[in-house]
Design an enzyme around this catalytic site. Structure first.
Site, short mmCIF file in Angstrom:
data_model
loop_
_atom_site.label_atom_id
_atom_site.label_comp_id
_atom_site.label_asym_id
_atom_site.label_seq_id
_atom_site.Cartn_x
_atom_site.Cartn_y
_atom_site.Cartn_z
N GLY A 15 0.82 -1.22 0.00
CA GLY A 15 0.00 0.00 0.00
C GLY A 15 0.85 1.26 0.00
O GLY A 15 2.08 1.22 0.02
N VAL A 17 1.20 3.51 2.38
CA VAL A 17 1.99 3.62 3.62
C VAL A 17 3.04 2.51 3.68
O VAL A 17 4.20 2.75 4.03
CB VAL A 17 1.07 3.58 4.86
CG1 VAL A 17 1.89 3.56 6.15
CG2 VAL A 17 0.11 4.78 4.87
N CYS A 137 -2.95 11.05 10.67
CA CYS A 137 -1.89 11.84 10.02
C CYS A 137 -2.06 13.35 10.25
O CYS A 137 -1.09 14.06 10.53
CB CYS A 137 -1.84 11.53 8.53
SG CYS A 137 -3.45 11.52 7.74
N GLN A 164 -6.12 18.57 2.40
CA GLN A 164 -5.54 17.24 2.49
C GLN A 164 -5.36 16.56 1.13
O GLN A 164 -6.21 16.67 0.24
CB GLN A 164 -6.40 16.37 3.41
CG GLN A 164 -6.42 16.93 4.83
CD GLN A 164 -7.06 16.04 5.87
OE1 GLN A 164 -7.70 16.54 6.78
NE2 GLN A 164 -6.88 14.73 5.77
N SER A 167 -3.32 11.11 -1.46
CA SER A 167 -2.66 9.90 -0.95
C SER A 167 -3.06 9.59 0.48
O SER A 167 -2.79 8.49 0.96
CB SER A 167 -1.14 10.03 -1.06
OG SER A 167 -0.72 11.23 -0.44
N HIS A 251 -0.11 16.88 3.43
CA HIS A 251 -1.26 17.66 3.93
C HIS A 251 -0.79 19.06 4.34
O HIS A 251 0.32 19.24 4.85
CB HIS A 251 -1.87 17.00 5.16
CG HIS A 251 -2.61 15.72 4.89
ND1 HIS A 251 -2.92 15.27 3.64
CD2 HIS A 251 -3.11 14.80 5.76
CE1 HIS A 251 -3.58 14.12 3.74
NE2 HIS A 251 -3.70 13.81 5.01
N GLN A 326 2.17 13.36 4.84
CA GLN A 326 1.36 12.50 5.71
C GLN A 326 1.66 11.03 5.49
O GLN A 326 1.36 10.21 6.35
CB GLN A 326 -0.13 12.82 5.54
CG GLN A 326 -0.90 11.95 4.59
CD GLN A 326 -0.49 12.14 3.13
OE1 GLN A 326 0.12 13.13 2.76
NE2 GLN A 326 -0.82 11.16 2.30
#
Ligand SMILES: NC(=O)c1ccc[n+]([C@@H]2O[C@H](COP(=O)([O-])OP(=O)(O)OC[C@H]3O[C@@H](n4cnc5c(N)ncnc54)[C@H](OP(=O)(O)O)[C@@H]3O)[C@@H](O)[C@H]2O)c1
Length: 347
Positions: A15, A17, A137, A164, A167, A251, A326
């Protein structure tokens, strides 16, 4: 633990992250004896690059956490709720990026620059520390920026408005923004799938559910509740408005803060500049301030437009513009910092 280096599992390795976790583990040379990549059955059998090698990806399965010391979870709340207890039963400490356990009073919610002492003390070797939650985040970025002011002057009230990035909604969020942007540039309509509004050349209220009682969406509620928990300050007054903007990554937050004790712009600036994990970009002559592009790929939270709020008498009010990546500080980097604190404890 092998040779005093932990075996680390990354759940959700494919993913947005998870991939950032791999990048940061490589960049920081975080010590580990083994790196185990886990994702859904869709990704099982494929590989991801790490330090010049191709690491195999496996699906979550019984025994997948055997001998794992630290499990970094980034696969959403449903996966965390089902599999984090299994990882703990196998002896691992879980650092969870989802919102599944954040507000559980028994689960520490940690930003290493803000509340590292909330991390449980090391137990007997070989025993895990349970679950450590990684905060939202937007909350992490706001708290890194404001914590120096809280320590120096106290904080009465925060008004935060966010801008924001796509992603924040994962790999599919970025795909949706890119696909719609290409479509609109080709003269075709932007068709929403993941988000509730067209994203290209638009912005909209955050795509989380709105509580009919408060009118707050879930992102706004998380920022408010998690900040209070991390600061252990249930009294701090916070109001938030969270907006998605057509930016791929990082962000931005416009923050208005009311201090408990009055100050000057110079002292506020000095306090922020001395805070950990912060870089000030505040060049009024060149109109150069933080932007999401400047923050992308950076460890530090960028802060600028620091100024007195003249609408409040007496030097209590200040404004600033904050940008943070973030995927890094808001997720992967914060989780790895927590893992490094655990490793330093000998977990
Ligand atoms: N994006 C952010 O900025 C951000 C910030 C803070 C926290 N978070 C949190 O971090 C988590 C991951 O977010 P993300 O943005 O990285 O999402 P993402 O890009 O959609 O990635 C989701 C990951 O979860 C895996 N996964 C999905 N279902 C699974 C299942 N049933 N079993 C095992 N693995 C499964 C996916 O594997 P496949 O590729 O195999 O489908 C993928 O690796 C979420 O809880 C999110 O709330 C995200």
């Amino acid at each position: 633990m092998s040779n005093n280096k932990p075996r680390i599992a990354v759940v959700g390795a494919t993913g947005a992250v998870g991939r950032e976790i791999l990048t940061i583990l490589e960049q920081r040379s975080t010590p580990h004896a083994e790196l185990r990549l886990l994702a859904s059955p869709r990704s099982a059998g494929s590989t991801l690059p790490f330090k010049g090698q191709s690491l195999p990806i496996a699906a979550l399965a019984p025994n997948c956490f055997d001998a794992v010391d630290i499990a970094l979870f980034s696969a959403g709340s449903t996966v965390s709720k089902e599999w984090a207890p299994k990882a703990i039963a196998a002896g691992a400490t879980v650092v969870d990026n989802s919102s599944a356990f954040r507000m559980d009073p028994n689960v520490p919610l940690i930003v290493p620059e803000v509340n590292p002492t909330a991390l449980p003390k090391a137990g007997p070797r070989g025993r895990g520390a349970g679950i450590i939650a990684n905060p939202n985040c937007t909350a992490i970025i706001m708290l890194v920026a404001l914590n120096p002011l809280k320590r120096a002057f106290g904080i009465e009230r925060i008004v935060v408005s966010t801008y924001q990035a796509a992603s924040g909604a994962g790999a599919r969020g970025m795909d949706e923004l890119l696909t719609q942007t290409r479509a609109v540039l080709a003269g075709e309509p932007a068709v929403p799938h993941l988000f509730h509004e067209p994203y290209a050349f638009n912005l909209f209220s955050h795509n989380t559910a709105i509580d009919p009682a408060t009118g707050l969406n879930a992102e706004e509620t998380k920022v408010i509740q998690e900040a209070r928990k991390i600061w252990n300050d249930p009294q701090v007054r916070i109001t938030a408005t969270c907006i998605r903007v057509p930016v791929l990554r990082a962000h931005t937050e416009s923050i208005n803060v009311t201090l408990r004790w009055p100050s000057t712009e110079e002292k506020v600036r000095q306090a922020i500049a001395a805070g950990p994990g912060i870089r000030i970009i505040d060049d009024r002559a060149r109109n150069s301030f933080p932007t999401p592009l400047k923050a992308s790929g950076q460890d530090d939270v960028l802060i600028g437009r620091i100024r007195r709020d003249e609408s409040l008498q007496g030097g209590f009010g200040f404004d600033m513009l904050v940008c943070g990546d973030q995927l890094r500080k808001g997720a992967a980097q914060n989780a790895i910092q927590i893992a490094e604190l655990l490793i330093a404890q000998g977990r």
